[in-house]
Design a protein around this motif. Structure first.
Motif, PDB file in Angstrom:
ATOM      1  N   PHE A 172     -64.073 -15.692  -6.947  1.00  0.00           N
ATOM      2  CA  PHE A 172     -64.671 -16.496  -8.015  1.00  0.00           C
ATOM      3  C   PHE A 172     -63.611 -17.053  -8.968  1.00  0.00           C
ATOM      4  O   PHE A 172     -63.694 -18.190  -9.399  1.00  0.00           O
ATOM      5  CB  PHE A 172     -65.695 -15.651  -8.786  1.00  0.00           C
ATOM      6  N   LYS A 173     -62.619 -16.243  -9.309  1.00  0.00           N
ATOM      7  CA  LYS A 173     -61.597 -16.689 -10.273  1.00  0.00           C
ATOM      8  C   LYS A 173     -60.814 -17.893  -9.765  1.00  0.00           C
ATOM      9  O   LYS A 173     -60.252 -18.645 -10.550  1.00  0.00           O
ATOM     10  CB  LYS A 173     -60.657 -15.550 -10.629  1.00  0.00           C
ATOM     11  N   ASP A 174     -60.786 -18.106  -8.446  1.00  0.00           N
ATOM     12  CA  ASP A 174     -60.049 -19.228  -7.870  1.00  0.00           C
ATOM     13  C   ASP A 174     -60.912 -20.473  -7.680  1.00  0.00           C
ATOM     14  O   ASP A 174     -60.418 -21.505  -7.255  1.00  0.00           O
ATOM     15  CB  ASP A 174     -59.449 -18.818  -6.514  1.00  0.00           C
ATOM     16  N   TRP A 175     -62.195 -20.385  -7.987  1.00  0.00           N
ATOM     17  CA  TRP A 175     -63.086 -21.525  -7.828  1.00  0.00           C
ATOM     18  C   TRP A 175     -62.753 -22.596  -8.855  1.00  0.00           C
ATOM     19  O   TRP A 175     -62.214 -22.304  -9.932  1.00  0.00           O
ATOM     20  CB  TRP A 175     -64.529 -21.102  -8.030  1.00  0.00           C
ATOM     21  N   SER A 176     -63.123 -23.813  -8.551  1.00  0.00           N
ATOM     22  CA  SER A 176     -62.966 -24.896  -9.525  1.00  0.00           C
ATOM     23  C   SER A 176     -63.942 -24.665 -10.680  1.00  0.00           C
ATOM     24  O   SER A 176     -64.920 -23.938 -10.547  1.00  0.00           O
ATOM     25  CB  SER A 176     -63.252 -26.254  -8.871  1.00  0.00           C
ATOM     26  N   GLU A 177     -63.656 -25.276 -11.815  1.00  0.00           N
ATOM     27  CA  GLU A 177     -64.548 -25.152 -12.973  1.00  0.00           C
ATOM     28  C   GLU A 177     -65.961 -25.618 -12.623  1.00  0.00           C
ATOM     29  O   GLU A 177     -66.945 -25.002 -13.027  1.00  0.00           O
ATOM     30  CB  GLU A 177     -64.004 -25.971 -14.149  1.00  0.00           C
ATOM     31  N   GLU A 178     -66.054 -26.698 -11.875  1.00  0.00           N
ATOM     32  CA  GLU A 178     -67.361 -27.228 -11.490  1.00  0.00           C
ATOM     33  C   GLU A 178     -68.130 -26.235 -10.628  1.00  0.00           C
ATOM     34  O   GLU A 178     -69.340 -26.058 -10.796  1.00  0.00           O
ATOM     35  CB  GLU A 178     -67.210 -28.565 -10.755  1.00  0.00           C
ATOM     36  N   ASP A 179     -67.437 -25.591  -9.694  1.00  0.00           N
ATOM     37  CA  ASP A 179     -68.090 -24.613  -8.823  1.00  0.00           C
ATOM     38  C   ASP A 179     -68.572 -23.403  -9.621  1.00  0.00           C
ATOM     39  O   ASP A 179     -69.649 -22.866  -9.357  1.00  0.00           O
ATOM     40  CB  ASP A 179     -67.149 -24.155  -7.710  1.00  0.00           C
TER      41      ASP A 179
END
Length: 160
Positions: free
Chosen positions: A109-116
């Motif tokens: 989760f920490k590596d997801w884009s802000e939008e995701d």
């Protein structure tokens, strides 16, 4: 109401006419038609993004938990700019999966884009807080709390 045989449904979904595929997928979703999900899974990789999005929607409405791994895989293979498709996949997952079944999805989760991240908050809302109970690193916990408490949620229309 038009009724379609399984043979007609299957041949239409396997055919080359994308408009016919979309119409049939909408029919399946609207009627929660119990078609073999093995017919639908390949459509998550269709060239047409609309076919992929409607397939995710239909799988969510059918509610077969055997589709969870296919939806998770589709999530990871979907480009960031394909927002509508990503949203449909998360909505489908939120409709059919228990949170425990989604832990592999949220491991990074920490590596997801802000939008995701905002999509996840929008689709899973307070269920996302359950992620805090699992063995994850402190940075991920911090980001989840940040999104749950501070993020503005712009909910879309959900049909259950």
């Amino acid at each position: 109401m038009t009724q379609f045989s399984k043979e007609v449904l299957t041949s239409t979904l396997m055919g080359a006419d994308n408009n016919a595929k979309k119409e049939m997928l909408v029919y399946i979703a609207e009627h929660r038609y119990k078609i073999s999900c093995s017919v639908l899974h390949p459509l998550l990789g269709d060239e047409d993004i609309e076919v992929r999005a409607i397939t995710a929607f239909a799988l969510g409405k059918i509610g077969d938990q055997s589709t969870i791994p296919f939806l998770v895989e589709a999530w990871f293979h979907t480009a960031n700019e394909e927002r509508h498709l990503k949203r449909q996949i998360l909505i489908a997952l939120s409709d059919i999966a228990t949170f425990e079944q989604l832990i592999p999805l949220f491991k990074n989760f920490k590596d997801w884009s802000e939008e995701d991240k905002m999509l996840a908050v929008d689709c899973f809302e307070s269920d996302l807080a359950q992620l805090l109970d699992y063995e994850i690193d402190s940075e991920t916990k911090y980001q989840i709390v940040q999104y749950l408490l501070g993020g503005e949620i712009n909910s879309g229309t959900r049909i259950k």
